[in-house]
Design a protein around this motif. Structure first.
Motif, PDB file in Angstrom:
ATOM      1  N   TYR A  51      24.887  -2.910  -5.774  1.00  0.00           N
ATOM      2  CA  TYR A  51      26.051  -2.678  -6.636  1.00  0.00           C
ATOM      3  C   TYR A  51      25.853  -3.331  -8.001  1.00  0.00           C
ATOM      4  N   TYR A  52      25.535  -4.617  -8.020  1.00  0.00           N
ATOM      5  CA  TYR A  52      25.394  -5.326  -9.305  1.00  0.00           C
ATOM      6  C   TYR A  52      24.185  -4.841 -10.107  1.00  0.00           C
ATOM      7  N   ASP A  53      23.132  -4.405  -9.409  1.00  0.00           N
ATOM      8  CA  ASP A  53      21.943  -3.912 -10.111  1.00  0.00           C
ATOM      9  C   ASP A  53      22.277  -2.767 -11.061  1.00  0.00           C
ATOM     10  N   GLN A  54      23.253  -1.934 -10.686  1.00  0.00           N
ATOM     11  CA  GLN A  54      23.634  -0.805 -11.546  1.00  0.00           C
ATOM     12  C   GLN A  54      24.154  -1.277 -12.906  1.00  0.00           C
ATOM     13  N   ALA A  59      23.599  -2.851 -18.882  1.00  0.00           N
ATOM     14  CA  ALA A  59      23.449  -3.871 -19.922  1.00  0.00           C
ATOM     15  C   ALA A  59      22.101  -3.746 -20.619  1.00  0.00           C
ATOM     16  N   ARG A  60      21.047  -3.476 -19.859  1.00  0.00           N
ATOM     17  CA  ARG A  60      19.726  -3.300 -20.462  1.00  0.00           C
ATOM     18  C   ARG A  60      19.734  -2.111 -21.420  1.00  0.00           C
ATOM     19  N   ARG A  61      20.288  -0.986 -20.966  1.00  0.00           N
ATOM     20  CA  ARG A  61      20.302   0.223 -21.792  1.00  0.00           C
ATOM     21  C   ARG A  61      21.119   0.022 -23.061  1.00  0.00           C
ATOM     22  N   ALA A  62      22.210  -0.698 -22.933  1.00  0.00           N
ATOM     23  CA  ALA A  62      23.089  -0.910 -24.087  1.00  0.00           C
ATOM     24  C   ALA A  62      22.625  -2.055 -24.971  1.00  0.00           C
ATOM     25  N   GLY A  63      21.704  -2.867 -24.475  1.00  0.00           N
ATOM     26  CA  GLY A  63      21.224  -4.010 -25.243  1.00  0.00           C
ATOM     27  C   GLY A  63      22.286  -5.081 -25.422  1.00  0.00           C
ATOM     28  N   VAL A  64      23.093  -5.298 -24.368  1.00  0.00           N
ATOM     29  CA  VAL A  64      24.174  -6.282 -24.441  1.00  0.00           C
ATOM     30  C   VAL A  64      24.050  -7.253 -23.279  1.00  0.00           C
ATOM     31  N   GLY A  65      24.941  -8.251 -23.250  1.00  0.00           N
ATOM     32  CA  GLY A  65      24.965  -9.199 -22.157  1.00  0.00           C
ATOM     33  C   GLY A  65      25.654  -8.632 -20.927  1.00  0.00           C
ATOM     34  N   LEU A  66      25.640  -9.411 -19.855  1.00  0.00           N
ATOM     35  CA  LEU A  66      26.204  -8.985 -18.579  1.00  0.00           C
ATOM     36  C   LEU A  66      27.024 -10.125 -17.992  1.00  0.00           C
ATOM     37  N   THR A  67      28.225  -9.799 -17.529  1.00  0.00           N
ATOM     38  CA  THR A  67      28.975 -10.772 -16.735  1.00  0.00           C
ATOM     39  C   THR A  67      29.019 -10.284 -15.291  1.00  0.00           C
ATOM     40  N   ASP A 106      18.911 -14.888 -12.071  1.00  0.00           N
ATOM     41  CA  ASP A 106      17.495 -15.221 -12.219  1.00  0.00           C
ATOM     42  C   ASP A 106      16.625 -13.971 -12.194  1.00  0.00           C
ATOM     43  N   SER A 107      17.044 -12.969 -11.418  1.00  0.00           N
ATOM     44  CA  SER A 107      16.251 -11.740 -11.316  1.00  0.00           C
ATOM     45  C   SER A 107      16.477 -10.798 -12.490  1.00  0.00           C
ATOM     46  N   TYR A 108      17.503 -11.065 -13.292  1.00  0.00           N
ATOM     47  CA  TYR A 108      17.804 -10.228 -14.447  1.00  0.00           C
ATOM     48  C   TYR A 108      17.326 -10.890 -15.747  1.00  0.00           C
ATOM     49  N   ALA A 109      16.141 -11.440 -15.704  1.00  0.00           N
ATOM     50  CA  ALA A 109      15.622 -12.193 -16.852  1.00  0.00           C
ATOM     51  C   ALA A 109      15.483 -11.334 -18.104  1.00  0.00           C
ATOM     52  N   ASP A 110      15.386 -10.020 -17.934  1.00  0.00           N
ATOM     53  CA  ASP A 110      15.225  -9.134 -19.091  1.00  0.00           C
ATOM     54  C   ASP A 110      16.558  -8.670 -19.663  1.00  0.00           C
ATOM     55  N   VAL A 111      17.676  -9.126 -19.104  1.00  0.00           N
ATOM     56  CA  VAL A 111      18.995  -8.828 -19.675  1.00  0.00           C
ATOM     57  C   VAL A 111      19.312  -9.895 -20.712  1.00  0.00           C
ATOM     58  N   GLU A 112      19.918  -9.474 -21.792  1.00  0.00           N
ATOM     59  CA  GLU A 112      20.103 -10.341 -22.962  1.00  0.00           C
ATOM     60  C   GLU A 112      20.752 -11.687 -22.623  1.00  0.00           C
ATOM     61  N   ASP A 113      21.830 -11.690 -21.878  1.00  0.00           N
ATOM     62  CA  ASP A 113      22.517 -12.920 -21.497  1.00  0.00           C
ATOM     63  C   ASP A 113      23.366 -12.599 -20.275  1.00  0.00           C
ATOM     64  N   VAL A 114      23.271 -13.402 -19.237  1.00  0.00           N
ATOM     65  CA  VAL A 114      24.016 -13.149 -18.001  1.00  0.00           C
ATOM     66  C   VAL A 114      24.904 -14.340 -17.707  1.00  0.00           C
ATOM     67  N   ARG A 115      26.186 -14.091 -17.502  1.00  0.00           N
ATOM     68  CA  ARG A 115      27.149 -15.149 -17.204  1.00  0.00           C
ATOM     69  C   ARG A 115      27.886 -14.812 -15.904  1.00  0.00           C
ATOM     70  N   ILE A 116      28.315 -15.850 -15.212  1.00  0.00           N
ATOM     71  CA  ILE A 116      28.947 -15.679 -13.907  1.00  0.00           C
ATOM     72  C   ILE A 116      30.421 -16.058 -13.988  1.00  0.00           C
ATOM     73  N   ILE A 117      31.272 -15.119 -13.559  1.00  0.00           N
ATOM     74  CA  ILE A 117      32.716 -15.323 -13.530  1.00  0.00           C
ATOM     75  C   ILE A 117      33.158 -15.476 -12.078  1.00  0.00           C
ATOM     76  N   SER A 300      30.995   2.045 -22.324  1.00  0.00           N
ATOM     77  CA  SER A 300      30.046   1.269 -23.111  1.00  0.00           C
ATOM     78  C   SER A 300      29.308   2.139 -24.123  1.00  0.00           C
ATOM     79  N   GLY A 301      29.682   3.407 -24.197  1.00  0.00           N
ATOM     80  CA  GLY A 301      29.082   4.297 -25.180  1.00  0.00           C
ATOM     81  C   GLY A 301      27.760   4.884 -24.766  1.00  0.00           C
ATOM     82  N   LEU A 302      27.487   4.898 -23.455  1.00  0.00           N
ATOM     83  CA  LEU A 302      26.210   5.446 -22.973  1.00  0.00           C
ATOM     84  C   LEU A 302      26.408   6.791 -22.290  1.00  0.00           C
TER      85      LEU A 302
END
Length: 302
Positions: A51-54, A59-67, A106-117, A300-302
């Protein structure tokens, strides 16, 4: 950069309607609409990772961070008891949920910034204003979950689908008591008011006067339902996240629905875009009931 204001650094993608996606799209059984027990089994963790991988991909495609919002909306004492979890078990599973998301980060190292809520849900039904309580009682009720998040090293607490300002205030106080930043989220009916009739402006003003959170969230309502509640005022600057429903049905209608209403994707994206001009600090784009990765990608405009 302050952790409590990470969203000021740019734009973030959040996830969609976790529970409705799992139930209706993936055939996962979630008694009491509780997704947190999935954290405790291999199969459940696999469902959550998929689920979260999607959303990491978006986020990768949009070039933005991920929460990453934890699957803990129901992981509070009264809801937990309904699925067999006592206080100790809830503490364990809330910490485990954050640990799972930390591993994903940790596995999403190629995503711009990942934060946990760390996601907190209402004590009662997320669609109905419950009997009046006090902010002190709400703080005491939610403190064990919030404290578990603090122990696990969460970035921020996010309270979702609050139906009253008083409960939101209690959660803000609980988060502050353990030193965590906090975002307080409200849901609204089709007229843009909270289920108890309070306007968004009144609810936000109440918290700002008592225990200002780090920002506000609007969720679990279609953008066309949120829009009527966005009267002019500086308080609009304090809204940083909007996670809408896919459907234009009311909460009462959704509660009676036996099939998932995926809504009109074009209408959702267009009406979400219309909110942006009114919310200058909107930084986190996600979804709620009925939304999946396709809805969040469209918003997200994609």
């Amino acid at each position: 950069m302050s952790v409590s204001h990470f969203w000021q650094s740019g734009r973030y993608v959040s996830d969609g309607g976790l529970e409705t996606d799992l139930i209706f799209n993936r055939g996962v059984d979630l008694p009491e609409f509780a997704s947190f027990p999935l954290v405790e089994t291999d199969a459940g963790r696999d469902h959550l990772r998929d689920y979260y991988d999607q959303y990491a991909a978006i986020a990768r495609r949009a070039g933005v961070g991920l929460t990453l919002e934890s699957p803990t909306w129901r992981a509070s004492p009264e809801w937990g008891a309904k699925v067999g979890y006592d206080a100790a078990a809830l503490g364990r599973v809330n910490r485990a949920a954050i640990a799972l998301l930390q591993d994903l980060r940790d596995s999403y190292a190629d995503v711009e910034d990942v934060r946990i809520i760390g996601a907190v849900g209402p004590r009662g039904d997320g669609y109905v204003a419950e009997e009046a309580t006090t902010a002190h009682e709400a703080a005491e009720f939610h403190l064990p979950q919030v404290a578990a998040f603090a122990d696990a090293g969460v970035d921020v607490v996010g309270a979702y689908t609050m139906t009253t300002a008083v409960e939101g205030l209690g959660i803000a106080r609980a988060a502050r008591s353990v030193g965590l930043p906090v975002l307080i989220g409200f849901t609204v009916e089709t007229d843009g008011r909270l289920p108890d009739g309070t306007t968004l402006a009144e609810a936000i003003a109440h918290l700002e006067a008592e225990e200002p959170p780090d920002g506000f969230i609007l969720n679990c309502a279609h953008p066309t339902h949120i829009a009527p509640g966005l009267a002019e005022g500086g308080w609009l600057d304090r809204i940083v996240q909007v996670n809408p429903n896919a459907s234009t049905l009311s909460h009462a209608e959704l509660d009676e629905a036996e099939e998932l209403d995926l809504g009109d994707l074009a209408l959702l994206a267009a009406s979400y875009d219309a909110l942006r001009s009114k919310l200058p600090n909107l930084a986190i784009v996600g979804g709620c009931c009925g939304t999946d990765a396709s809805h969040v990608a469209a918003m997200s405009g994609l």
